[in-house]
Design a protein around this motif. Structure first.
Motif, PDB file in Angstrom:
ATOM      1  N   GLN A  92       0.919  -1.302   0.100  1.00 48.95           N
ATOM      2  CA  GLN A  92       0.029   0.102   0.061  1.00 48.95           C
ATOM      3  C   GLN A  92       0.751   1.354  -0.042  1.00 48.95           C
ATOM      4  N   GLU A  93       2.021   1.228   0.762  1.00 48.34           N
ATOM      5  CA  GLU A  93       2.868   2.378   0.711  1.00 48.34           C
ATOM      6  C   GLU A  93       3.673   2.663  -0.468  1.00 48.34           C
ATOM      7  N   PHE A  94       4.175   1.437  -1.030  1.00 48.06           N
ATOM      8  CA  PHE A  94       4.647   1.764  -2.270  1.00 48.06           C
ATOM      9  C   PHE A  94       3.559   2.196  -3.469  1.00 48.06           C
ATOM     10  N   SER A  95       2.261   1.738  -3.267  1.00 49.21           N
ATOM     11  CA  SER A  95       1.412   2.579  -4.136  1.00 49.21           C
ATOM     12  C   SER A  95       1.027   4.050  -3.873  1.00 49.21           C
ATOM     13  N   ALA A  96       0.997   4.329  -2.450  1.00 42.72           N
ATOM     14  CA  ALA A  96       0.681   5.748  -2.021  1.00 42.72           C
ATOM     15  C   ALA A  96       1.813   6.726  -2.521  1.00 42.72           C
ATOM     16  N   HIS A  97       2.938   6.172  -2.409  1.00 44.02           N
ATOM     17  CA  HIS A  97       4.273   7.029  -2.475  1.00 44.02           C
ATOM     18  C   HIS A  97       4.939   6.740  -4.003  1.00 44.02           C
ATOM     19  N   HIS A  98       4.268   6.169  -4.892  1.00 44.12           N
ATOM     20  CA  HIS A  98       4.548   5.896  -6.109  1.00 44.12           C
ATOM     21  C   HIS A  98       6.115   5.429  -6.296  1.00 44.12           C
ATOM     22  N   GLY A  99       6.097   4.322  -5.551  1.00 44.37           N
ATOM     23  CA  GLY A  99       7.492   3.598  -5.306  1.00 44.37           C
ATOM     24  C   GLY A  99       7.890   2.966  -6.556  1.00 44.37           C
ATOM     25  N   LEU A 100       7.002   2.772  -7.565  1.00 51.19           N
ATOM     26  CA  LEU A 100       7.359   2.014  -8.771  1.00 51.19           C
ATOM     27  C   LEU A 100       6.938   2.651 -10.106  1.00 51.19           C
ATOM     28  N   GLN A 101       7.537   2.466 -11.262  1.00 50.47           N
ATOM     29  CA  GLN A 101       7.040   3.102 -12.309  1.00 50.47           C
ATOM     30  C   GLN A 101       6.719   1.919 -13.397  1.00 50.47           C
TER      31      GLN A 101
END
Ligand code: FES
Ligand code: FES
Length: 172
Positions: A92-101
């Protein structure tokens, strides 16, 4: 064809019997025989970390381990993070913080961070930055990955009962 060997692998809590040549990597067996394709094949020689999984809780590059070496060990892949259709706090935090492209590196970063936070729940941002530097990402510039893992660490600390509270519970 080289002799094949019957092995038992415990992956995400399930036992799999696999007939494999001893030369095959754990990464190939997980992807091709177990059918779990979350751990990605990038460099396949231990540099990028996109194949990172947990073996007995330790982040391991699955491209550098033979499948036969993984018998009698507890293997966790990125597929274990999601439960009942719910993303884990880290996801969820990867999604919320745009931790991926593009997302190619993401399974490796998730499992690297999962293993690191389990061992170092009190890690600060600098320590998290150093830990995630073990893996490579071509897209994000890393800041958003560090943001996501730092937010997860904070969230878990806030959710955990404080030492004072648990002391009171034990005393009561
Ligand atoms: Fe294993 Fe790159 S695919 S480290
Ligand atoms: Fe593309 Fe990391 S998001 S390689």
């Amino acid at each position: 064809m080289a002799d094949r060997q019957l092995i038992e692998l415990t992956v995400n809590g399930a036992v799999h019997e696999i007939l494999t040549e001893p030369r095959r990597t754990l990464l190939d067996v997980l992807r091709q025989d177990v059918g779990l394709t979350g751990a990605h094949a990038g460099c396949e020689h231990g540099v990028c970390g996109t194949c990172t999984i947990l073996v007995d809780g330790e982040p391991v590059r699955a491209c550098l381990m033979f499948a036969v070496q993984a018998e009698d060990h507890d293997i966790r892949t990125v597929e274990s993070l999601e439960r009942d259709g719910q993303l884990s706090d880290l996801q969820q935090e990867f999604s919320a913080h745009h931790g991926l492209q593009c997302g190619f590196c993401t399974p490796g970063f998730l499992m690297l961070a999962e293993g690191f936070l389990a061992q170092r729940p009190d890690a600060d941002r600098g320590e998290i930055r150093e830990a995630v530097s073990a893996n490579l990402c071509r897209c994000t510039g890393y800041q958003t990955i560090v943001d996501a893992v730092t937010a997860t660490a904070r969230r878990r600390r806030e959710a955990a009962p404080s030492t004072e509270d648990s002391g009171k519970e034990e005393a009561s």
